[in-house]
Design a protein around this motif. Structure first.
Motif, PDB file in Angstrom:
ATOM      1  N   UNK A 174     -33.417  39.635  -7.536  1.00  0.00           N
ATOM      2  CA  UNK A 174     -32.314  40.412  -8.097  1.00  0.00           C
ATOM      3  C   UNK A 174     -30.952  39.782  -7.807  1.00  0.00           C
ATOM      4  N   UNK A 175     -30.879  38.997  -6.728  1.00  0.00           N
ATOM      5  CA  UNK A 175     -29.615  38.336  -6.381  1.00  0.00           C
ATOM      6  C   UNK A 175     -29.199  37.336  -7.443  1.00  0.00           C
ATOM      7  N   UNK A 210     -40.360  42.663  -0.245  1.00  0.00           N
ATOM      8  CA  UNK A 210     -39.014  43.203  -0.484  1.00  0.00           C
ATOM      9  C   UNK A 210     -37.978  42.090  -0.479  1.00  0.00           C
ATOM     10  N   UNK A 211     -38.100  41.147   0.447  1.00  0.00           N
ATOM     11  CA  UNK A 211     -37.157  40.037   0.487  1.00  0.00           C
ATOM     12  C   UNK A 211     -37.244  39.184  -0.779  1.00  0.00           C
ATOM     13  N   UNK A 212     -38.444  39.038  -1.304  1.00  0.00           N
ATOM     14  CA  UNK A 212     -38.622  38.289  -2.558  1.00  0.00           C
ATOM     15  C   UNK A 212     -37.925  38.999  -3.713  1.00  0.00           C
ATOM     16  N   UNK A 213     -38.030  40.334  -3.708  1.00  0.00           N
ATOM     17  CA  UNK A 213     -37.345  41.116  -4.742  1.00  0.00           C
ATOM     18  C   UNK A 213     -35.827  40.974  -4.629  1.00  0.00           C
ATOM     19  N   UNK A 229     -28.379  43.779  -5.035  1.00  0.00           N
ATOM     20  CA  UNK A 229     -29.759  43.300  -5.026  1.00  0.00           C
ATOM     21  C   UNK A 229     -30.625  44.102  -4.052  1.00  0.00           C
ATOM     22  N   UNK A 230     -30.107  44.336  -2.838  1.00  0.00           N
ATOM     23  CA  UNK A 230     -30.887  45.092  -1.850  1.00  0.00           C
ATOM     24  C   UNK A 230     -31.063  46.539  -2.280  1.00  0.00           C
ATOM     25  N   UNK A 231     -30.039  47.077  -2.923  1.00  0.00           N
ATOM     26  CA  UNK A 231     -30.114  48.451  -3.415  1.00  0.00           C
ATOM     27  C   UNK A 231     -31.227  48.579  -4.464  1.00  0.00           C
ATOM     28  N   UNK A 232     -31.267  47.631  -5.385  1.00  0.00           N
ATOM     29  CA  UNK A 232     -32.286  47.656  -6.441  1.00  0.00           C
ATOM     30  C   UNK A 232     -33.683  47.466  -5.866  1.00  0.00           C
ATOM     31  N   UNK A 233     -33.805  46.532  -4.929  1.00  0.00           N
ATOM     32  CA  UNK A 233     -35.113  46.283  -4.306  1.00  0.00           C
ATOM     33  C   UNK A 233     -35.593  47.526  -3.560  1.00  0.00           C
ATOM     34  N   UNK A 274     -47.153  45.604   7.202  1.00  0.00           N
ATOM     35  CA  UNK A 274     -45.699  45.674   7.358  1.00  0.00           C
ATOM     36  C   UNK A 274     -45.051  44.308   7.135  1.00  0.00           C
ATOM     37  N   UNK A 275     -45.706  43.244   7.591  1.00  0.00           N
ATOM     38  CA  UNK A 275     -45.198  41.885   7.377  1.00  0.00           C
ATOM     39  C   UNK A 275     -45.178  41.569   5.889  1.00  0.00           C
ATOM     40  N   UNK A 276     -46.266  41.924   5.210  1.00  0.00           N
ATOM     41  CA  UNK A 276     -46.368  41.662   3.777  1.00  0.00           C
ATOM     42  C   UNK A 276     -45.306  42.429   3.000  1.00  0.00           C
ATOM     43  N   UNK A 277     -45.125  43.710   3.312  1.00  0.00           N
ATOM     44  CA  UNK A 277     -44.123  44.525   2.629  1.00  0.00           C
ATOM     45  C   UNK A 277     -42.720  43.953   2.843  1.00  0.00           C
TER      46      UNK A 277
END
Length: 224
Positions: free
Chosen positions: A52-53, A45-48, A60-64, A38-41
């Motif tokens: 995208x930002x 996601x934050x990296x994505x 960006x959050x929508x796309x991720x 869960x930490x890795x995921x």
């Protein structure tokens, strides 16, 4: 009569197995392994989102959420936890090296890099549904004052990871399409209503996860 009874029992067993397989992860893992996943995921996601930002910060959050949601997360979780055990590491217990964690991240990266080129157009409503499903803050409100913030957040994400994202997405989307009004302002409200069963299931699972994590509470007290 006996044959009919046996047939009905078989159908019931198949139905139960299908529900367990489609709605929930049929695998059972060590809770620390799940915490690490869960930490890795969360970090992936934050990296994505950050990536995208740089292109368009408005969605960006929508796309991720859309990219993550379209992956076979149950299989990825299985592969990553297998790798965690092979490498004998734990992110939560701070027993890891950069090289070992990168091997875990590469499993996600490969899945993302394989799926992303296939995306032609992202449906806005699909992105909203996936984003809604992945928001941990929706599922642990009743325990906000009872546990360290990091522990509750991790527990919420573990709970989410125990459900088949594709199964629940399809179920929520079907409900949305049935109830859609065409009014863009009502999209979130309809999705919220259609996701009620999912939200209740994840919230209930969060409570179960918190009890499983209770003996490891000290691991979270120093995390801000």
């Amino acid at each position: 009569m006996k044959r009919i009874l046996i047939f009905l029992i078989c159908l019931l067993v198949i139905s139960i197995k299908a529900e367990a397989t489609n709605g929930n992860d049929s695998n059972k893992y060590n809770i620390i392994n799940e915490a690490d996943y869960a930490i890795l995921l969360y970090d992936i996601k934050n990296s994505l989102i950050t990536q995208y930002s740089q292109i368009d910060s408005t969605d960006a959050e929508l796309r991720a959420s859309y990219i993550i949601g379209n992956l076979d997360l149950l299989k990825i979780k299985e592969d990553i936890i297998k790798q965690i055990n092979q490498e004998n590491l734990s992110i939560l217990k701070r027993n890891f090296t950069y090289e070992k964690v990168k091997k875990l991240s590469d499993i996600f990266s490969q899945a993302i890099n394989t799926y992303t080129p296939t995306v032609k157009n992202m449906l806005f409503t699909d992105g909203v549904i996936y984003m809604y499903m992945q928001l941990p803050e929706l599922y642990g409100k009743e325990w906000t004052d009872d546990y360290p913030k990091a522990m509750l957040h991790n527990a919420e994400n573990i709970a989410i990871s125990r459900f088949d994202n594709k199964y629940w997405f399809n179920k929520i989307k079907k409900c949305y399409e049935t109830n859609a009004t065409g009014d863009s302002d009502s999209i979130v409200d309809i999705i919220d209503k259609c996701a009620e069963e999912y939200k209740n299931s994840v919230s209930k699972e969060t409570g179960i996860v918190l009890k499983q994590l209770e003996v490891h509470k000290n691991l979270y007290t120093s995390i801000r």
